[in-house]
Design a protein around this motif. Structure first.
Motif, short mmCIF file in Angstrom:
data_model
loop_
_atom_site.label_atom_id
_atom_site.label_comp_id
_atom_site.label_asym_id
_atom_site.label_seq_id
_atom_site.Cartn_x
_atom_site.Cartn_y
_atom_site.Cartn_z
N MET A 144 47.85 49.82 43.28
CA MET A 144 46.73 50.71 43.60
C MET A 144 46.71 51.06 45.08
N GLN B 134 34.37 47.29 42.99
CA GLN B 134 34.91 46.59 41.82
C GLN B 134 33.76 46.15 40.93
N ASP C 116 38.34 45.26 35.05
CA ASP C 116 38.24 45.46 36.51
C ASP C 116 37.79 44.21 37.26
N ASN D 241 41.09 51.94 36.77
CA ASN D 241 40.65 50.57 37.07
C ASN D 241 40.12 49.85 35.85
N TYR D 242 39.59 50.62 34.89
CA TYR D 242 39.02 50.03 33.68
C TYR D 242 40.02 49.99 32.52
N VAL E 173 37.73 53.66 44.87
CA VAL E 173 38.76 53.24 43.93
C VAL E 173 39.22 51.82 44.18
N CYS F 211 41.53 41.42 39.23
CA CYS F 211 42.62 42.32 39.61
C CYS F 211 43.76 41.51 40.23
N ARG G 191 39.55 42.60 45.04
CA ARG G 191 40.47 43.39 45.86
C ARG G 191 40.11 43.39 47.34
N ARG H 238 48.70 44.39 40.54
CA ARG H 238 47.93 45.62 40.35
C ARG H 238 47.34 46.08 41.69
N GLN H 239 46.90 45.15 42.52
CA GLN H 239 46.37 45.51 43.83
C GLN H 239 47.44 46.22 44.66
N ARG I 16 39.29 55.83 39.13
CA ARG I 16 38.33 54.80 38.70
C ARG I 16 38.51 54.49 37.21
#
Length: 584
Positions: A524, A506, A513, A559-560, A502, A516, A217, A520-521, A556
Motif C-alpha cells: 500500500m 484504519q 482492515d 483496504n476492506y 488510505v 494489516c 499501519r 500489505r503495508q 479504501r
C-alpha cells in the motif's frame, strides 16, 4: 522477633507509626483494627517514626492501634495459573471474591493450590544451575510455562533430583537443589519476588534489534516500536486511547499480554472485563484471554494500591520474559499512577515540583520504563517485555509534567490529536508530532531492510514529508482561498489526503482492515508513493479534487478486501486504468 509499633497520626491513608525497633523503607506491615488487619507499606523512616501508606480505607483507625512489621517487601506470587486471571494491585484474585466488593482486610490467594499440572522435567540430576534456569515445564493453556530456579537464589546450585513427568499441584516439590555449601533446598512451582525490585536473572540486555508488529499501519510503518521497546500514548478524553490499546493487545506480536488498568474509571475497566473474554486471537484462533492477565485498580480504589498495580504488572511480565517469551505490558493510564504519587507526596508535606508532582517524578518514571527490554537468558534464549503506557493529560495539555517526564523515558511517542478524532480520522495519531527513536538504530534499519524492503526507512521519511507538505498547503488554501493558490498547492494537499485516508486511517472493527500485515503495508505504501510521485495536468482545483476523491474511494475499498483475492485484483486493474488516463 518482629518489630512492632503503634499508630500516632492519620491523614487519610497515610499513617504515622512510632516503632520500637528497626524498620526499612518499602517494608510491609499490618495495622490491627479490631478483628481486621490492614496491609500497609513503609515509605519513609525518620528516627523512631515511620510513615506508612495503607492499601485499604483507614476509616475507624485511631491513635494507639497496634502495628506489626513483616520484615519483607510487597511481593508478587509467581507460578502456573497467572494467565486468564484478574487481580487487583495487591494480586488478590478478583474471581474468587465472596462478595461483589473486596472487603477491607480480605486478601485472596492469587493461584489455585489444588489444580494439577502436567509436569515435564527439563533438568537432570547433576546439572549446575543458577537463578532463573529452567528445571521443568508445564502447559498453561497452550503456552510453555517454565518452572525455574527462584530468582532470589544466589550463586550456583547442583540439581540433586527432579520429579518425574506427571501431575502435581503448585506446592509439590519438583526439584531438590544443593548449594555450594552442601545445603539442600526444595523447589516448588511457586516463587515470590518483590514488585519494586527489577528481576535481573539474565545474561545480558542488548539493544532491541527487531520491531514488534501490531497490524496498525500508522504505528508499524511510520513509527514502529521495537520488540522490548517502550512507548506511550498521550491524548485527551475521547481520542481512542483504549480502542488503540485493545487493537495492539489483540494483534501485537507477543506471547503474553498483561493489562494494567491503573486508576481508570470503573466503566472503562468493565469494558475490558466484558470485551476481552470475547476477543479471538487472530494469530492462534483461540480466546485472547487465554494468554492475558489483567491487573485492575479503578480510580475509586486507594491510591496506594493504584501505585502498586503497575509494579505488580511489570513483575509478572519479567517472570514470563525469563521463560523466553515475548511479553506486552499495556498500562492505562500512567497519569493516574503519577497522581497517586503526587497525593502521597503532598500528604507527607514533601517539597513539590511542577504542578505539585514529586520532585523526583521524572526519575521514578524513567526507572520503571527501564525495566522493559529484550534480554538474553543464561541458556542463550531471548525474551522481551514491550511496554506501552497511556497518559491522560488534563485538558489535552501535552506540556504537563507527566507527559514531559514520560517523553524523556519512552522511545516512541504516539500523540493522539483531538482534531483528528473530531474528524473521525482513527486511529487519531498525529503523524507529524509522533515519532519513534528506534528508526535511528542501525539494528532496526538493518532488520527493516531485510524483513520489509531495502531502503524502507527512507520511504517512511518520504511519506512523512508528503504529509508535512500537505499540511502546509492546506494552511495556504485556508488563508488565500481555493482560487488564490496555484493548482500545484491543491495537488500537494490531495496527495497528503490520499496518504491519510488510505494508509493512516484504519477501521479497528473491520474483519480485514483491522489487522494489516507488513507485506500489505509495504504494497500500500509503495502504491501511494508511486501515485504521489506522478505529475498530473489538472485544468482547475475541482478536477483535481474529484480525481483524488475517486482515487481515495477505490483505494479504501481495497483496504476492506482480502489482499490476495480476485476482488483485490479487480481493484488493481481499475486503479491502473484510472492512472493511465490521468497520470504522467
Amino acid at each position: 522477633m518482629k518489630t512492632t509499633g503503634k499508630v500516632t497520626g492519620i491523614v487519610s491513608n497515610l499513617v504515622t507509626v512510632e516503632v520500637n525497633g528497626p524498620v526499612a523503607e518499602n517494608e510491609l506491615c499490618y495495622i490491627t483494627l479490631g478483628e481486621t488487619r490492614l496491609l500497609a507499606e513503609v515509605i519513609k523512616v525518620k528516627g523512631k517514626n515511620a510513615s506508612v501508606q495503607v492499601f485499604e480505607s483507614t476509616r475507624g483507625l485511631k491513635n494507639g492501634d497496634s502495628v506489626e512489621f513483616e520484615g519483607r517487601m510487597l511481593e508478587v506470587t509467581l507460578g502456573p495459573g497467572l494467565m486468564s486471571s484478574v487481580y487487583d494491585g495487591l494480586q488478590n484474585n478478583l474471581a474468587t471474591m465472596e462478595s461483589v466488593f473486596l472487603q477491607r482486610g480480605e486478601y485472596t490467594s492469587p493461584l489455585d493450590h489444588e489444580k494439577l499440572w502436567d509436569f515435564t522435567p527439563l533438568a537432570k540430576a547433576g546439572d549446575k544451575v543458577k537463578a532463573a534456569d529452567w528445571l521443568g515445564e508445564v502447559k498453561e493453556g497452550w503456552l510453555p510455562h517454565k518452572i525455574m530456579v527462584p530468582f532470589s537464589f544466589k550463586g550456583e546450585y547442583t540439581v540433586k533430583s527432579v520429579a518425574e513427568a506427571g501431575q502435581y499441584n503448585i506446592d509439590c516439590t519438583i526439584a531438590v537443589l544443593a548449594s555450594e555449601t552442601g545445603e539442600e533446598v526444595p523447589v516448588t512451582m511457586v516463587q515470590k519476588w518483590p514488585v519494586k525490585v527489577a528481576v535481573k536473572a539474565y545474561k545480558e540486555k542488548p539493544r532491541p534489534n527487531r520491531i514488534m508488529e501490531t497490524g496498525v499501519r500508522v504505528l508499524d510503518t511510520l513509527d514502529p516500536i521495537a520488540e522490548g521497546g517502550t512507548g506511550f500514548i498521550p491524548g485527551p478524553f475521547g481520542c481512542g486511547k483504549t480502542v488503540l490499546q485493545h487493537a495492539i493487545a489483540k494483534q501485537g506480536d507477543a506471547d503474553v499480554i498483561v493489562m494494567a488498568a491503573c486508576g481508570e474509571r470503573a466503566n472503562e475497566v468493565v469494558e475490558i472485563f466484558t470485551e476481552f473474554p470475547e476477543l479471538i486471537d487472530p494469530h492462534t484462533g483461540r480466546h485472547l484471554m487465554e494468554r492475558t492477565t489483567i491487573i485492575c485498580n479503578t480510580s475509586n480504589m486507594p491510591v496506594a494500591a493504584r501505585e502498586a498495580s503497575v509494579y505488580t504488572a511489570m513483575t509478572i511480565c519479567e517472570y514470563y520474559r525469563a521463560m523466553g517469551l515475548k511479553c506486552l505490558l499495556l498500562a492505562d493510564s500512567t497519569s493516574r499512577w503519577a497522581q497517586a504519587l503526587r497525593e502521597m507526596s503532598n500528604r507527607m508535606e514533601e517539597l513539590p515540583g511542577a504542578d505539585a508532582f514529586p520532585v523526583d517524578l521524572s526519575s521514578i518514571i524513567s526507572n520503571f520504563y527501564a525495566r522493559a527490554g529484550m534480554v538474553v537468558l543464561n541458556n542463550g534464549s531471548t525474551g522481551a517485555v514491550t511496554f506501552i503506557g497511556t497518559v491522560s493529560p488534563s485538558g489535552g495539555n501535552l506540556k504537563e509534567p507527566v507527559t514531559e517526564s514520560t517523553k524523556k523515558a519512552a522511545r516512541c511517542f504516539y500523540a493522539l490529536e483531538q482534531n483528528r478524532a473530531d474528524q473521525k480520522r482513527y486511529p487519531a495519531v498525529n503523524p507529524i508530532d509522533s515519532y519513534s527513536k528506534y528508526l535511528e538504530y542501525p539494528e532496526i534499519r538493518e532488520y527493516l531492510d531485510e524483513k520489509v524492503e531495502k531502503g524502507w526507512v527512507d520511504k517512511v521519511n518520504l511519506a512523512k514529508n508528503i504529509i508535512r507538505q500537505g499540511r502546509d498547503a492546506a494552511e495556504q488554501i485556508n488563508i488565500l482561498g481555493d482560487d488564490g493558490v496555484p493548482i500545484s498547492y491543491h495537488e500537494t494537499f490531495w496527495k497528503s489526503e490520499l496518504l491519510d485516508f488510505v494508509f493512516l486511517q484504519q477501521d479497528a472493527f473491520d474483519a480485514v482492515d483491522s489487522l494489516c500485515p507488513m507485506e500489505r503495508q509495504k504494497y500500500m505504501l509503495n502504491l501511494i508513493l508511486d501515485i504521489c510521485g506522478r505529475s498530473f495536468d489538472f485544468k482547475d482545483f475541482e478536477e483535481c479534487r474529484n480525481f483524488f476523491k475517486e482515487l481515495i474511494n477505490d483505494l479504501r475499498q481495497m483496504n476492506y478486501t482480502e489482499f490476495h483475492s480476485a476482488e483485490f485484483g479487480k481493484y488493481q486493474a481499475q486503479l491502473s486504468k484510472l492512472l493511465e488516463e490521468n497520470g504522467k
